[in-house]
Design a protein around this motif. Sequence first.
Motif, PDB file in Angstrom:
ATOM      1  N   ARG A 136       0.830  -1.211   0.000  1.00  0.00           N
ATOM      2  CA  ARG A 136       0.000   0.000   0.000  1.00  0.00           C
ATOM      3  C   ARG A 136       0.867   1.265   0.000  1.00  0.00           C
ATOM      4  NH1 ARG A 136      -3.070  -3.085   3.704  1.00  0.00           N
ATOM      5  NH2 ARG A 136      -2.119  -2.014   5.465  1.00  0.00           N
ATOM      6  N   ILE A 137       1.969   1.253   0.802  1.00  0.00           N
ATOM      7  CA  ILE A 137       2.861   2.417   0.858  1.00  0.00           C
ATOM      8  C   ILE A 137       3.506   2.667  -0.503  1.00  0.00           C
ATOM      9  CG2 ILE A 137       4.988   3.295   1.903  1.00  0.00           C
ATOM     10  CD1 ILE A 137       2.635   3.411   3.800  1.00  0.00           C
ATOM     11  N   SER A 138       3.930   1.589  -1.174  1.00  0.00           N
ATOM     12  CA  SER A 138       4.548   1.736  -2.505  1.00  0.00           C
ATOM     13  C   SER A 138       3.563   2.327  -3.499  1.00  0.00           C
ATOM     14  CB  SER A 138       5.052   0.381  -3.002  1.00  0.00           C
ATOM     15  OG  SER A 138       6.047  -0.123  -2.147  1.00  0.00           O
ATOM     16  N   LYS A 139       2.315   1.921  -3.401  1.00  0.00           N
ATOM     17  CA  LYS A 139       1.288   2.443  -4.310  1.00  0.00           C
ATOM     18  C   LYS A 139       1.064   3.937  -4.058  1.00  0.00           C
ATOM     19  CE  LYS A 139      -3.349   1.353  -5.947  1.00  0.00           C
ATOM     20  NZ  LYS A 139      -4.540   0.507  -5.760  1.00  0.00           N
ATOM     21  N   LEU A 140       1.005   4.311  -2.770  1.00  0.00           N
ATOM     22  CA  LEU A 140       0.836   5.731  -2.430  1.00  0.00           C
ATOM     23  C   LEU A 140       2.046   6.556  -2.887  1.00  0.00           C
ATOM     24  CD1 LEU A 140      -0.672   5.408   1.159  1.00  0.00           C
ATOM     25  CD2 LEU A 140      -1.810   6.392  -0.836  1.00  0.00           C
ATOM     26  N   ALA A 141       3.239   5.975  -2.737  1.00  0.00           N
ATOM     27  CA  ALA A 141       4.454   6.694  -3.163  1.00  0.00           C
ATOM     28  C   ALA A 141       4.425   6.972  -4.655  1.00  0.00           C
ATOM     29  CB  ALA A 141       5.691   5.879  -2.782  1.00  0.00           C
ATOM     30  N   ARG A 142       3.953   6.029  -5.442  1.00  0.00           N
ATOM     31  CA  ARG A 142       3.862   6.241  -6.899  1.00  0.00           C
ATOM     32  C   ARG A 142       2.857   7.351  -7.219  1.00  0.00           C
ATOM     33  NH1 ARG A 142       4.175   0.600  -6.988  1.00  0.00           N
ATOM     34  NH2 ARG A 142       1.921   0.388  -7.308  1.00  0.00           N
ATOM     35  N   ILE A 143       1.763   7.392  -6.445  1.00  0.00           N
ATOM     36  CA  ILE A 143       0.751   8.433  -6.676  1.00  0.00           C
ATOM     37  C   ILE A 143       1.351   9.820  -6.399  1.00  0.00           C
ATOM     38  CG2 ILE A 143      -1.440   9.360  -5.803  1.00  0.00           C
ATOM     39  CD1 ILE A 143      -2.296   6.419  -5.334  1.00  0.00           C
ATOM     40  N   TYR A 144       2.065   9.955  -5.223  1.00  0.00           N
ATOM     41  CA  TYR A 144       2.634  11.256  -4.858  1.00  0.00           C
ATOM     42  C   TYR A 144       3.802  11.632  -5.782  1.00  0.00           C
ATOM     43  CZ  TYR A 144      -0.193  11.611  -0.653  1.00  0.00           C
ATOM     44  OH  TYR A 144      -1.247  11.742   0.220  1.00  0.00           O
ATOM     45  N   ASP A 145       4.489  10.644  -6.344  1.00  0.00           N
ATOM     46  CA  ASP A 145       5.559  10.922  -7.322  1.00  0.00           C
ATOM     47  C   ASP A 145       5.006  11.627  -8.548  1.00  0.00           C
ATOM     48  OD1 ASP A 145       8.131  10.320  -6.474  1.00  0.00           O
ATOM     49  OD2 ASP A 145       7.853   8.158  -6.712  1.00  0.00           O
ATOM     50  N   ASN A 146       3.800  11.303  -8.933  1.00  0.00           N
ATOM     51  CA  ASN A 146       3.196  11.859 -10.144  1.00  0.00           C
ATOM     52  C   ASN A 146       2.459  13.177  -9.877  1.00  0.00           C
ATOM     53  OD1 ASN A 146       4.042   9.698 -11.795  1.00  0.00           O
ATOM     54  ND2 ASN A 146       2.301   8.448 -11.125  1.00  0.00           N
ATOM     55  N   MET A 147       2.377  13.618  -8.629  1.00  0.00           N
ATOM     56  CA  MET A 147       1.707  14.880  -8.292  1.00  0.00           C
ATOM     57  C   MET A 147       2.721  16.031  -8.304  1.00  0.00           C
ATOM     58  SD  MET A 147      -0.706  13.538  -5.124  1.00  0.00           S
ATOM     59  CE  MET A 147      -1.329  15.167  -4.737  1.00  0.00           C
ATOM     60  N   LYS A 148       2.204  17.232  -8.399  1.00  0.00           N
ATOM     61  CA  LYS A 148       3.061  18.424  -8.269  1.00  0.00           C
ATOM     62  C   LYS A 148       3.507  18.537  -6.810  1.00  0.00           C
ATOM     63  CE  LYS A 148       0.925  21.001 -12.026  1.00  0.00           C
ATOM     64  NZ  LYS A 148       0.166  22.194 -12.406  1.00  0.00           N
ATOM     65  N   PRO A 149       4.723  19.038  -6.558  1.00  0.00           N
ATOM     66  CA  PRO A 149       5.225  19.129  -5.175  1.00  0.00           C
ATOM     67  C   PRO A 149       4.306  19.907  -4.245  1.00  0.00           C
ATOM     68  CG  PRO A 149       7.010  19.529  -6.721  1.00  0.00           C
ATOM     69  CD  PRO A 149       5.759  19.450  -7.532  1.00  0.00           C
ATOM     70  N   GLU A 150       3.703  21.025  -4.740  1.00  0.00           N
ATOM     71  CA  GLU A 150       2.817  21.816  -3.889  1.00  0.00           C
ATOM     72  C   GLU A 150       1.588  20.984  -3.456  1.00  0.00           C
ATOM     73  OE1 GLU A 150       3.678  22.713  -6.979  1.00  0.00           O
ATOM     74  OE2 GLU A 150       5.056  24.419  -6.713  1.00  0.00           O
ATOM     75  N   GLU A 151       0.995  20.277  -4.429  1.00  0.00           N
ATOM     76  CA  GLU A 151      -0.207  19.469  -4.140  1.00  0.00           C
ATOM     77  C   GLU A 151       0.134  18.317  -3.184  1.00  0.00           C
ATOM     78  OE1 GLU A 151      -1.575  18.215  -7.942  1.00  0.00           O
ATOM     79  OE2 GLU A 151      -2.345  20.187  -8.505  1.00  0.00           O
ATOM     80  N   ALA A 152       1.295  17.669  -3.424  1.00  0.00           N
ATOM     81  CA  ALA A 152       1.696  16.555  -2.563  1.00  0.00           C
ATOM     82  C   ALA A 152       1.941  17.044  -1.144  1.00  0.00           C
ATOM     83  CB  ALA A 152       2.954  15.893  -3.128  1.00  0.00           C
ATOM     84  N   ALA A 153       2.627  18.200  -0.987  1.00  0.00           N
ATOM     85  CA  ALA A 153       2.904  18.745   0.346  1.00  0.00           C
ATOM     86  C   ALA A 153       1.610  19.096   1.071  1.00  0.00           C
ATOM     87  CB  ALA A 153       3.794  19.970   0.221  1.00  0.00           C
ATOM     88  N   LYS A 154       0.647  19.665   0.325  1.00  0.00           N
ATOM     89  CA  LYS A 154      -0.641  20.040   0.927  1.00  0.00           C
ATOM     90  C   LYS A 154      -1.416  18.790   1.348  1.00  0.00           C
ATOM     91  CE  LYS A 154      -4.631  22.966   0.023  1.00  0.00           C
ATOM     92  NZ  LYS A 154      -5.351  23.779  -0.966  1.00  0.00           N
ATOM     93  N   ALA A 155      -1.376  17.714   0.511  1.00  0.00           N
ATOM     94  CA  ALA A 155      -2.109  16.482   0.832  1.00  0.00           C
ATOM     95  C   ALA A 155      -1.490  15.783   2.039  1.00  0.00           C
ATOM     96  CB  ALA A 155      -2.102  15.548  -0.376  1.00  0.00           C
ATOM     97  N   LEU A 156      -0.131  15.828   2.158  1.00  0.00           N
ATOM     98  CA  LEU A 156       0.538  15.141   3.260  1.00  0.00           C
ATOM     99  C   LEU A 156       0.526  15.943   4.552  1.00  0.00           C
ATOM    100  CD1 LEU A 156       3.632  13.732   1.321  1.00  0.00           C
ATOM    101  CD2 LEU A 156       1.750  12.400   2.289  1.00  0.00           C
ATOM    102  N   ASP A 157       0.035  17.156   4.502  1.00  0.00           N
ATOM    103  CA  ASP A 157       0.038  18.039   5.672  1.00  0.00           C
ATOM    104  C   ASP A 157      -0.794  17.469   6.822  1.00  0.00           C
ATOM    105  OD1 ASP A 157       0.754  20.404   7.044  1.00  0.00           O
ATOM    106  OD2 ASP A 157      -1.246  21.195   6.632  1.00  0.00           O
ATOM    107  N   THR A 158      -1.882  16.747   6.474  1.00  0.00           N
ATOM    108  CA  THR A 158      -2.787  16.225   7.526  1.00  0.00           C
ATOM    109  C   THR A 158      -2.572  14.739   7.791  1.00  0.00           C
ATOM    110  OG1 THR A 158      -4.451  15.852   5.799  1.00  0.00           O
ATOM    111  CG2 THR A 158      -4.581  17.921   7.021  1.00  0.00           C
ATOM    112  N   VAL A 159      -1.585  14.137   7.146  1.00  0.00           N
ATOM    113  CA  VAL A 159      -1.332  12.696   7.307  1.00  0.00           C
ATOM    114  C   VAL A 159      -0.406  12.493   8.496  1.00  0.00           C
ATOM    115  CG1 VAL A 159      -0.380  10.638   6.177  1.00  0.00           C
ATOM    116  CG2 VAL A 159      -1.678  12.315   4.838  1.00  0.00           C
ATOM    117  N   ASN A 160      -0.537  11.342   9.165  1.00  0.00           N
ATOM    118  CA  ASN A 160       0.329  10.975  10.282  1.00  0.00           C
ATOM    119  C   ASN A 160       1.785  11.005   9.846  1.00  0.00           C
ATOM    120  OD1 ASN A 160       1.890   8.633  11.721  1.00  0.00           O
ATOM    121  ND2 ASN A 160       0.208   9.192  13.094  1.00  0.00           N
ATOM    122  N   LEU A 161       2.659  11.588  10.688  1.00  0.00           N
ATOM    123  CA  LEU A 161       4.065  11.782  10.314  1.00  0.00           C
ATOM    124  C   LEU A 161       4.781  10.465  10.027  1.00  0.00           C
ATOM    125  CD1 LEU A 161       5.228  14.694  12.652  1.00  0.00           C
ATOM    126  CD2 LEU A 161       4.562  14.800  10.246  1.00  0.00           C
TER     127      LEU A 161
END
Length: 203
Positions: A136-161
């Motif tokens: 599951r983590i590998s799948k999420l990593a591929r998704i965030y790899d394909n996103m723009k850095p600003e969007e990825a940073a905003k999406a990960l802002d509320t995720v558990n560290l």
Amino acid sequence: MAKKKSIFKRIRNFFLVLLVLLILAVGGVVAAVHFGYLERAVVDEKIQWANETVGLYKLPVVGYGGMFEYFEVPEGVIWPEPEPEPEPEPEPVEVATNPTPPPPPTNEQKKSKEVKISQKELEAQVAAREAAEKKRISKLARIYDNMKPEEAAKALDTVNLDTVVLILQKMDESNAGKVLAKMEPAQAAQITQMLMDGDRRRL
């Protein structure tokens, strides 16, 4: 209709006459033998054969228990036949009106029913769970790899560290650096420290 009745009467009369003649013939033979008019030795054999074959001993007048009782019951024959014995009545089955319920299982019985998992099975379950989580983590990593850095940073802002660290470890290094650069400085510093600590633990 009248013709049918007359035919029926003729047939009935014929059989009645035949029956009377048969009775007279049998009676005549019996009387002749009894009073000595016929040679008893000549007739005995045929009478005995007729008695056994036809069952003359069953006749109510000249047979067993009759008026003359001339024809005897042959050897090996039981006459009159014994009445069949009545079948015994089945015994009544007592049905309990208020059956007592079985006692509740004791603690020892409950423990004996519990499934005991061996150490090997436990390790296999843990390994399967970890493999599914890594997938599951590998799948999420591929998704965030394909996103723009600003969007990825905003999406990960509320995720558990801890989850963010796992995702960034699986991402492409350059993409992970760009995402960290777009995060809040305090959050980025904390995640960097966690990544460092994780690398140290692996070393």
